[in-house]
Scaffold this active site. Structure first.
Site, PDB file in Angstrom:
ATOM      1  N   ASN A 112       0.858  -1.189   0.000  1.00  0.00           N
ATOM      2  CA  ASN A 112       0.000   0.000   0.000  1.00  0.00           C
ATOM      3  C   ASN A 112       0.887   1.230   0.000  1.00  0.00           C
ATOM      4  OD1 ASN A 112      -2.423   1.578   0.342  1.00  0.00           O
ATOM      5  ND2 ASN A 112      -1.870   1.842   2.500  1.00  0.00           N
ATOM      6  N   HIS A 114       0.779   5.199   1.389  1.00  0.00           N
ATOM      7  CA  HIS A 114       0.038   6.077   2.293  1.00  0.00           C
ATOM      8  C   HIS A 114       0.709   7.447   2.302  1.00  0.00           C
ATOM      9  CE1 HIS A 114      -2.589   7.201   5.537  1.00  0.00           C
ATOM     10  NE2 HIS A 114      -1.536   7.733   6.142  1.00  0.00           N
TER      11      HIS A 114
HETATM   12  C1  GAR Z   1      -2.966   8.912  -2.566  1.00  0.00           C
HETATM   13  O1  GAR Z   1      -2.463  10.107  -2.009  1.00  0.00           O
HETATM   14  C2  GAR Z   1      -2.769   7.753  -1.625  1.00  0.00           C
HETATM   15  O2  GAR Z   1      -1.574   7.807  -0.909  1.00  0.00           O
HETATM   16  C3  GAR Z   1      -3.954   7.924  -0.712  1.00  0.00           C
HETATM   17  O3  GAR Z   1      -5.012   8.246  -1.565  1.00  0.00           O
HETATM   18  C4  GAR Z   1      -4.491   8.977  -2.681  1.00  0.00           C
HETATM   19  C5  GAR Z   1      -4.988   8.323  -3.941  1.00  0.00           C
HETATM   20  O4  GAR Z   1      -4.635   9.077  -5.066  1.00  0.00           O
HETATM   21  N1  GAR Z   1      -4.202   6.726   0.033  1.00  0.00           N
HETATM   22  C6  GAR Z   1      -4.630   6.736   1.288  1.00  0.00           C
HETATM   23  O5  GAR Z   1      -4.868   7.750   1.920  1.00  0.00           O
HETATM   24  C7  GAR Z   1      -4.799   5.354   1.892  1.00  0.00           C
HETATM   25  N2  GAR Z   1      -4.789   5.420   3.328  1.00  0.00           N
HETATM   26  P1  GAR Z   1      -4.679   8.401  -6.510  1.00  0.00           P
HETATM   27  O6  GAR Z   1      -6.051   7.751  -6.668  1.00  0.00           O
HETATM   28  O7  GAR Z   1      -4.480   9.549  -7.472  1.00  0.00           O
HETATM   29  O8  GAR Z   1      -3.570   7.382  -6.584  1.00  0.00           O
END
Ligand code: GAR
Length: 213
Positions: A112, A114
């Site tokens: 994952n 984060h």
């Molecule tokens: C990203 O910033 C990722 O790190 C975060 O959601 C965003 C998705 O962006 N994930 C979390 O917060 C999980 N806990 P994306 O759809 O453009 O990749």
């Protein structure tokens, strides 16, 4: 390290899909150490779906059931992944917690990303919470997924500094750039170098026995 040949991967995403696209482009350039067989989403409206179409990657949207934060029955998800020979799952903005069916089927094989320097700011809205806290540095973390939230052994981290006169919008844009660089590099290292876990710590290095071979 898993096995020496190219791996079959699936990306799980719920929204925008920026990290999915950075992973897919790295795979197309032969820089990921694996092939992305499918984008799997819980959200039929996800922008990631358009990106998958444009990139020529199969997109799956298995049933999620009635809960908002988890998949009610993970078995159809597992069957779809197994049918495509998927060995490793890459979570990229996937907003549901995984449970024992998927965690048990992919032990040590789910990563994952984060948007914080874990263990700081686990959970939702990590960038905004770090900004509101007034941190001077934040960053992003790639980690193995286990049953706890944003808590598995850390594969890689990148630091993003908060500048004087910064705004949440500018910080968020730099965070996303950092994520898009870090995630493909971390996946490549995880797939191609020997590693093992020692308690919480993920250790890379030559001469390290590869328990997941
Ligand atoms: C990203 O910033 C990722 O790190 C975060 O959601 C965003 C998705 O962006 N994930 C979390 O917060 C999980 N806990 P994306 O759809 O453009 O990749």
């Amino acid at each position: 390290m898993l096995t020496p040949q190219a791996h079959t991967l699936a990306v799980l995403a719920s929204g925008e899909g920026g990290n999915f696209e950075s992973l897919a482009l790295a795979a197309q350039r032969g820089e990921l150490g694996g092939r992305i067989a499918a984008l799997v989403t819980d959200n039929p409206e996800a922008r990631a779906i358009e990106r998958a179409r444009r990139l020529g990657i199969e997109c799956l949207c298995p049933p999620t059931g009635h809960f908002r934060t988890r998949i009610e029955d993970e078995r159809p998800w597992l069957e779809a992944l197994r049918a495509r020979g998927v060995e490793v799952l890459l979570l990229a903005g996937f907003m549901r917690r995984l449970h024992h069916t998927l965690l048990g089927a992919f032990p040590g094989r789910i990563l994952n990303i984060h948007p914080s320097l874990l263990p700081a700011f686990p959970g939702l809205d990590a960038i905004a919470r770090a900004w509101e806290h007034g941190v001077r540095v934040t960053g992003c973390t790639v980690h193995l997924v286990d049953a706890d939230l944003d808590a598995g052994p850390i594969v890689a981290q990148a630091v993003v500094e908060v500048a004087e006169g910064d705004s949440l919008e500018r910080l968020t844009a730099r965070m996303h750039d950092a994520e898009h660089r870090l995630y493909p590099q971390a996946v490549r290292r995880y797939l191609t170098e020997p590693w093992r876990t020692e308690g919480r710590r993920l250790v890379f290095g030559a001469g390290v026995e590869a328990p997941h071979g």
